[in-house]
Scaffold this active site. Structure first.
Site, PDB file in Angstrom:
ATOM      1  N   HIS A 128      71.307  48.931  -0.617  1.00  0.00           N
ATOM      2  CA  HIS A 128      72.124  49.687   0.331  1.00  0.00           C
ATOM      3  C   HIS A 128      73.581  49.575  -0.150  1.00  0.00           C
ATOM      4  CE1 HIS A 128      74.146  50.382   4.245  1.00  0.00           C
ATOM      5  NE2 HIS A 128      73.018  50.942   4.651  1.00  0.00           N
ATOM      6  N   ASP A 205      69.473  40.278   1.537  1.00  0.00           N
ATOM      7  CA  ASP A 205      69.777  41.188   2.633  1.00  0.00           C
ATOM      8  C   ASP A 205      68.466  41.460   3.376  1.00  0.00           C
ATOM      9  OD1 ASP A 205      70.149  43.353   4.283  1.00  0.00           O
ATOM     10  OD2 ASP A 205      70.782  44.733   2.711  1.00  0.00           O
ATOM     11  N   GLN A 208      66.056  45.041   6.682  1.00  0.00           N
ATOM     12  CA  GLN A 208      64.827  45.805   6.885  1.00  0.00           C
ATOM     13  C   GLN A 208      63.595  44.906   6.881  1.00  0.00           C
ATOM     14  OE1 GLN A 208      64.983  48.863   7.748  1.00  0.00           O
ATOM     15  NE2 GLN A 208      67.085  49.331   7.163  1.00  0.00           N
ATOM     16  N   LYS A 231      69.015  46.380  14.289  1.00  0.00           N
ATOM     17  CA  LYS A 231      67.750  46.828  13.704  1.00  0.00           C
ATOM     18  C   LYS A 231      66.576  46.001  14.218  1.00  0.00           C
ATOM     19  CE  LYS A 231      69.362  48.929   9.395  1.00  0.00           C
ATOM     20  NZ  LYS A 231      70.775  49.155   9.532  1.00  0.00           N
ATOM     21  N   CYS A 369      72.604  55.825   2.793  1.00  0.00           N
ATOM     22  CA  CYS A 369      73.566  54.833   2.289  1.00  0.00           C
ATOM     23  C   CYS A 369      73.039  54.167   1.031  1.00  0.00           C
ATOM     24  CB  CYS A 369      73.912  53.787   3.345  1.00  0.00           C
ATOM     25  SG  CYS A 369      74.745  54.478   4.773  1.00  0.00           S
TER      26      CYS A 369
END
Lengths: 411, 149
Positions: A128, A205, A208, A231, A369
């Site tokens: 991202h 990261d 997700q 999220k 993104c």
């Protein structure tokens, strides 16, 4: 798929999310954009309202009862995050505005302090923008080198190439656990263990990943781990940076201000201990409490049930979408999370997005993104459908029906 | 849904699939690039202006149906016209899509009136206006890519 997993009572779950009962353009809302931001269960909305109605005061300051109570609730949320990630100590949990801020904090504090010109940061081609731009900013400021590991046509990391990019100057490997644009699950366990063996710091990261799978930062061994509350069915404006205490202690503060100090005179300031050293200013108190409620909600359902449900949706969606003429799925990795990206031959994703919107269907159309990912697959944009624990097979059917309407209009 | 048919009218679909003046102009006096970072729409626009008249105009690029059709219809609308008239058309087109009070399209917009439906889709207005912003950038010779922001 583990057939022994408890099945979700999907009707009950959908009833927990007030927004899911509304209509859009006179059609039932079909929300397939949870990878951008997930909807909120009543438990989260209620927790935020209860905070402001009955429990709100600034934290870490007041001698009065209400402030102490708010502080306990806020620190209670930190403990819930610690348990979620299985961090060793809640002082390793830093509240930030979101994963973006968490990565910027690492870049600006750890990176700026410890990286020297010529040192290398390795990322992947699936990142991202939030895991690209902070390192580019550091590159331009400090003269570090940013290297990018390529992916194959399926959207999987090419392991030999990845390994070959690691050299004596590699100081940090920063990777997404799941690619937001095309859903690839990256082999973070393998990446972190390789990095550790070579003394390289790692940042994962987890934006997700955390909504879909259990994460254990100690077992994973990552030095830094970030995710965003919104999220994970929590509020926007709150997120988490986990860092190993040893690293966080060695890092200089990022922002200066109230709450992050022990004592201040005009000559000298002593900084507070972890985690407060990195939490200058009044934080998003109610939102942190709301995130705690979101974590309780997810735990109440359980990751096993969530994963089984979403795996079923993904398999069903893959089958149904493959039957749509001229549709090409972008990203066909063997391990994928709850994201399907695709293009329709001859129709731009934005036109698809507008037509689906007319059917009450929310999908993301664009570059997500992740412009380098679009370049890699030579598409200007994709349509992305992403799933949360509240989505159903019927919603996949609605998407497919909407795509037939697109074909009809553009025939 | 009737709104969608208003947006994706036959003329728009036709021009998006078979854009007119979709080529590059070798002998151009003006050119500009247009980019809508939100959508990824991109176009290159070339003009051959002689004595204050747009003698020829052509474009190439990739984008959604609305942006492509808008570019195609724009080239047809301004080709052979004085530059001042092209600028006037831009103003009218812009007002048609962005004015809060809905009004009937002025007669001189002719075919461009098919974009009236875009007004109902605020996020798509920039798709339709990108080619026009690029036209003005080319005429002004700013040398900067036209943006929709």
């Amino acid at each position: 798929m583990n057939m022994a997993s408890p099945a979700l009572d999907i009707a009950r779950i959908r009833a927990d999310f007030p927004i899911l009962s509304r209509t859009v353009r006179n059609k039932p809302l079909v929300f397939l954009d949870s990878a951008a931001s997930a909807q909120k269960p009543r438990a989260v909305i209620d927790a935020i309202r209860a905070c402001y109605e009955a429990e709100y005061a600034n934290i870490h300051r007041g001698v009065y009862w209400l402030s102490q109570h708010a502080t306990e609730r806020f620190e209670g949320a930190r403990e819930k995050v610690r348990a979620l990630l299985n961090a060793r100590d809640s002082r390793e949990i830093i509240f930030v505005r979101g994963a973006t801020e968490g990565i910027n904090l690492v870049a600006q504090s750890w990176g700026r302090h410890f990286l020297k010109p010529g040192d290398e940061v390795l990322i992947t081609a699936l990142e991202h923008h939030s895991n690209i731009v902070p390192w580019q900013m550091l590159r331009d400021e400090k003269g570090i080198v940013l290297k990018v590991a390529p992916v194959d046509d399926a959207g999987e990391l090419i392991w030999p190439d990845f390994e070959a990019l690691i050299g004596p100057r590699t100081k940090l490997i920063a990777v997404a656990q799941v690619a937001n644009s095309i859903g690839t699950v990256l082999p973070v366990e393998q990446i972190v263990s390789l990095a550790k063996a070579r003394g390289i710091v790692t940042l994962v990261d987890g934006c997700q990943a955390v909504p879909h799978m259990a994460v254990d930062v100690q077992a994973l061994g990552a030095d830094f781990y970030v995710f965003s509350g919104h999220k994970l069915y929590g509020p926007a404006g709150i997120g988490v940076l986990y860092g190993r205490a040893e690293l966080l202690n060695a890092m200089p503060p990022w922002q200066g201000g109230g709450d992050m100090i022990r004592s201040v005179t005009f000559d000298k300031t002593e900084y507070a201990d972890l985690p407060h050293k990195f939490e200058a200013g009044t934080p998003a108190i109610a939102d942190a409490i709301g995130l705690g409620a979101a974590i309780d909600y997810v735990n109440g359902i359980g990751y096993a049930a969530i994963a089984a449900h979403e795996a079923d949706l993904m398999a069903y969606a893959a089958t149904r979408l493959n039957q749509v003429p001229d549709l090409r799925v972008i990203g066909t990795a063997r391990r994928k999370s709850a994201v399907i990206s695709f293009v329709l031959n001859g129709v731009h994703p934005h036109d698809i997005g507008t037509i689906l919107d007319g059917e009450g269907i929310c999908i993301r159309a664009g570059h997500h993104c992740a412009q380098p990912v679009m370049d890699r697959f030579e598409v200007p944009a994709t349509v992305r459908a992403s799933f949360g624990l509240y989505n159903t097979r019927a919603e996949v059917d609605a998407l497919v029906a909407g795509l037939h309407k697109v074909a009809e209009i553009f025939a | 849904m009737s709104d969608l048919r208003d947006l994706y009218q036959e003329v728009i679909l036709d021009h998006s699939k078979r854009p007119r003046n979709f080529r590059c102009l070798d002998a151009s006096t003006h050119e500009a690039k247009g980019h809508n970072p939100l959508c990824g729409d991109r176009l290159n626009l070339w003009l051959d202006v002689e004595g204050g008249n747009i003698k020829d105009i052509a474009f190439q690029g990739d984008g959604c149906a609305i942006s492509k059709a808008s570019a195609s219809l724009m080239t047809e609308a301004v080709k052979g016209r004085p530059v001042a008239e092209a600028r006037h058309l831009f103003d009218e087109f812009h007002h048609l899509l962005t004015d809060a009070d809905e009004h009937a399209p002025p007669d001189d917009l002719e075919k461009l009136a098919v974009f009236t439906g875009v007004r109902e889709f605020p996020v798509r207005v920039k798709c339709a206006t990108l080619p026009w912003h690029t036209l003005i950038a080319a005429l002004d010779g700013a040398g900067q890519p036209a943006k929709t922001e």
